[in-house]
Scaffold this active site. Structure first.
Site, mmCIF file in Angstrom:
data_model
loop_
_atom_site.group_PDB
_atom_site.id
_atom_site.type_symbol
_atom_site.label_atom_id
_atom_site.label_comp_id
_atom_site.label_asym_id
_atom_site.label_seq_id
_atom_site.Cartn_x
_atom_site.Cartn_y
_atom_site.Cartn_z
ATOM 1 N N PHE A 149 28.136 72.221 59.768
ATOM 2 C CA PHE A 149 28.002 73.577 59.576
ATOM 3 C C PHE A 149 29.124 74.024 59.119
ATOM 4 C CE2 PHE A 149 30.205 73.314 63.715
ATOM 5 C CZ PHE A 149 31.052 74.442 63.688
ATOM 6 N N LYS A 173 20.447 66.042 54.696
ATOM 7 C CA LYS A 173 19.827 66.829 55.632
ATOM 8 C C LYS A 173 21.092 67.690 56.191
ATOM 9 C CE LYS A 173 20.044 67.204 59.879
ATOM 10 N NZ LYS A 173 20.693 68.606 60.405
ATOM 11 N N GLU A 176 21.407 72.938 60.436
ATOM 12 C CA GLU A 176 20.200 73.796 60.663
ATOM 13 C C GLU A 176 21.095 74.951 60.822
ATOM 14 O OE1 GLU A 176 20.716 71.553 64.520
ATOM 15 O OE2 GLU A 176 20.816 71.138 62.396
ATOM 16 N N ARG A 177 22.465 75.296 61.190
ATOM 17 C CA ARG A 177 22.881 76.640 61.665
ATOM 18 C C ARG A 177 23.157 77.396 59.977
ATOM 19 N NH1 ARG A 177 27.430 74.050 65.635
ATOM 20 N NH2 ARG A 177 26.137 73.156 67.120
ATOM 21 N N SER A 226 30.989 65.463 64.690
ATOM 22 C CA SER A 226 31.659 64.961 65.807
ATOM 23 C C SER A 226 31.809 63.528 66.103
ATOM 24 C CB SER A 226 31.136 65.617 67.062
ATOM 25 O OG SER A 226 29.852 65.203 67.402
ATOM 26 N N CYS A 281 37.931 70.336 60.452
ATOM 27 C CA CYS A 281 38.499 68.972 60.662
ATOM 28 C C CYS A 281 39.789 68.599 60.457
ATOM 29 C CB CYS A 281 37.429 67.792 60.414
ATOM 30 S SG CYS A 281 37.653 67.664 58.584
ATOM 31 N N GLU A 384 39.043 67.977 70.880
ATOM 32 C CA GLU A 384 38.895 68.705 69.730
ATOM 33 C C GLU A 384 38.066 70.118 70.116
ATOM 34 O OE1 GLU A 384 37.776 68.535 64.841
ATOM 35 O OE2 GLU A 384 36.558 67.809 66.430
#
Length: 499
Positions: A149, A173, A176-177, A226, A281, A384
């Protein structure tokens, strides 16, 4: 309410699963759209259509594929404002930050225009008597990208650009957020001349991810997210015989030596630690000053800068420093970690827990936080946080400071601020981290180099963008060729020694 779609075979297609995910406006907390979540059958059908379309695209010469990328660049630039606004509306980034998201992805597409050169093989003349040898780089077939996202334009472009330029079909893919920008990019790719079926955007959740990982047609998978999910995807993809490059979490340290320009270091820390609400990140989340005097001076420089940060929605103007985090759950996770830091004895120098933005009380805004005297056993150091939280860990010596970065389980990015060239050179040589900045706080390489972390920040042998991406999305075929001259009598039953 808007109902989003998939992008299959060159057009937007409604989902058939009956399952949806809510897409929020992070500034208000309101649901602004819903996105369909594909079933395994929907994903398998999209993959099958891509496999049918791919051979013709793979046989298209690299120069023509490069021209599609060239037109794609033009169209992205044309629609930059539309893309940035859609990105900010769903993610919460400021408009300048959203444009940066698109721009850093665009630069990889620019690099991919050079596909004809990057796909050249090797040739050896007269490897033996009348024998020539040459290698070819050929597309894998159908490959997939599973993207996060926090960079809904940049990372899909990082994945799709090299994959498509190499002649593959690509299944995306996205998160979805914030799914609107990937759908818009797919439409632009079609407008640029990409054939139908070569780029499929299938929205979904774990069911869709597992469908990708288990589908025998998919030859390679790229992932960013993640570390636990990166490990899961890497293990399952490779167990199914696929190539995989999976990038996970980070805990990026910035070492500040006593000779550094403290104003420069403080400015760098504020930008790298709080930009995009810390949802990067490559964000710097740990400052490691060497010496008590350096640490005290750095805190003195940081506090007024952090307290002046303007937090607000992207619609509030160009002077907003950062916006909301992406979901209510993300906000609660960040505040929970902040509280753990307080409970475990860290000194909370700037406390943003009570931050409240008038008129946006239901938004997912998190105030800025600064911790001092953080130790390595604390959760705020080990985990994190992925939010606007900067932790200062004090080191007595350079060796102690570099040890913090080297001993941490993550190894995505790191930086050192110093005027000492010898120290900087030593740091760059010894540090076991994938991307290093010297007086540069967020050392994201440009598109013609390669991006990738070490340790638990990256899984796989090849990195994102740059030459590595063209190696990842192709396989090498080596041909040994002999054209005999004249008539030959009889067969040869032994390997002939080279002359």
């Amino acid at each position: 309410m808007e109902e989003l779609s998939h992008f299959i075979n060159g057009q937007r297609v409604k989902g058939t699963s009956g399952r949806f995910a809510d897409v929020f406006n992070p500034a208000t907390g309101e649901v602004q759209a819903r996105v369909p979540l594909a079933t395994k059958d929907e994903m398998d059908a999209a993959i099958a259509a891509a496999a049918e379309a791919q051979p013709k695209w793979g046989a298209t010469n690299p120069q023509k594929r490069g021209r599609v990328m060239m037109e794609f660049v033009r169209l992205i630039n044309r629609d930059m404002d539309k893309l940035a606004e859609a990105l900010s509306r769903e993610h919460g980034k400021t408009i300048p930050d959203a444009k940066g998201d698109v721009q850093r992805g665009l630069e990889v597409i620019e690099f991919c225009i050079g596909a004809p050169h990057l796909l050249k093989g090797e040739f050896t003349d007269s490897a033996g008597p009348g024998i020539d040898m040459y290698s070819m780089r050929q597309p894998l077939g159908v490959v997939a990208g599973i993207t996060p996202f926090n960079f809904p334009a940049m990372i899909p472009l990082w994945k799709m650009g090299p994959a498509l330029s190499c002649g593959n079909a690509f299944i995306l893919k996205p998160s979805e957020r914030d799914p609107s920008v990937p759908l818009m990019l797919a439409e632009l790719a079609k407008e640029a001349g990409l054939p139908d079926g070569i780029l499929q955007v299938v929205n979904g959740d774990k069911e869709s991810v597992d469908a990708i990982l288990d589908n025998e047609t998919i030859q390679a998978v790229g992932f960013v997210g993640s570390t636990p999910i990166a490990q899961y995807i890497y293990s399952r993809a490779t167990a199914n015989g696929k190539r995989a490059q999976c990038f996970g979490g980070a805990k990026n340290h910035m070492i500040i030596l006593p000779d550094a320009d403290m104003d420069q270091a403080a400015d760098a820390l504020v930008g790298a630690g709080f930009g995009a609400a810390g949802e990067r990140c490559m964000a710097i989340s740990v400052a490691v000053p060497v010496g008590e005097k350096t640490a005290d001076m750095l805190i003195e420089k940081l506090v007024p800068r952090i307290e002046k940060l303007k937090v607000g929605p992207y619609t509030a103007g160009a002077d907003v420093d950062y916006g909301p985090v992406v979901t209510a759950a993300a906000k609660q996770n960040i505040l929970g970690l902040v509280q753990s830091g307080v409970d475990q004895g860290a000194e909370l120098v700037v406390d943003g827990r009570d931050f409240n933005l008038q008129g946006y009380e239901d938004g997912f805004f998190v105030g800025p936080h600064l911790f001092d005297r953080v130790t390595t056993d604390m959760d705020i150091y080990k985990k994190e946080i992925f939010g606007p939280v900067l932790c200062q860990v004090r080191a007595e010596t350079y060796e102690e400071a570099i040890g913090y970065a080297m001993d941490h389980e993550y190894g995505n990015g790191t930086a050192i601020f110093t005027r000492d060239g010898d120290a900087a050179r030593d740091f760059a040589s010894r540090i076991n981290v994938g991307m290093v900045g010297i007086n540069v706080p967020i050392p994201v390489p440009l598109a013609y180099h390669t991006f990738g972390g070490w340790k638990k920040s990256g899984f796989g042998d090849l990195n994102q963008h740059g030459p590595d991406s063209f190696r990842f999305y192709t396989r090498t075929k080596t041909v040994t060729s002999r054209w005999p001259s004249g008539l030959k009598e009889g067969g040869e039953f032994h390997f002939k020694q080279m002359d």
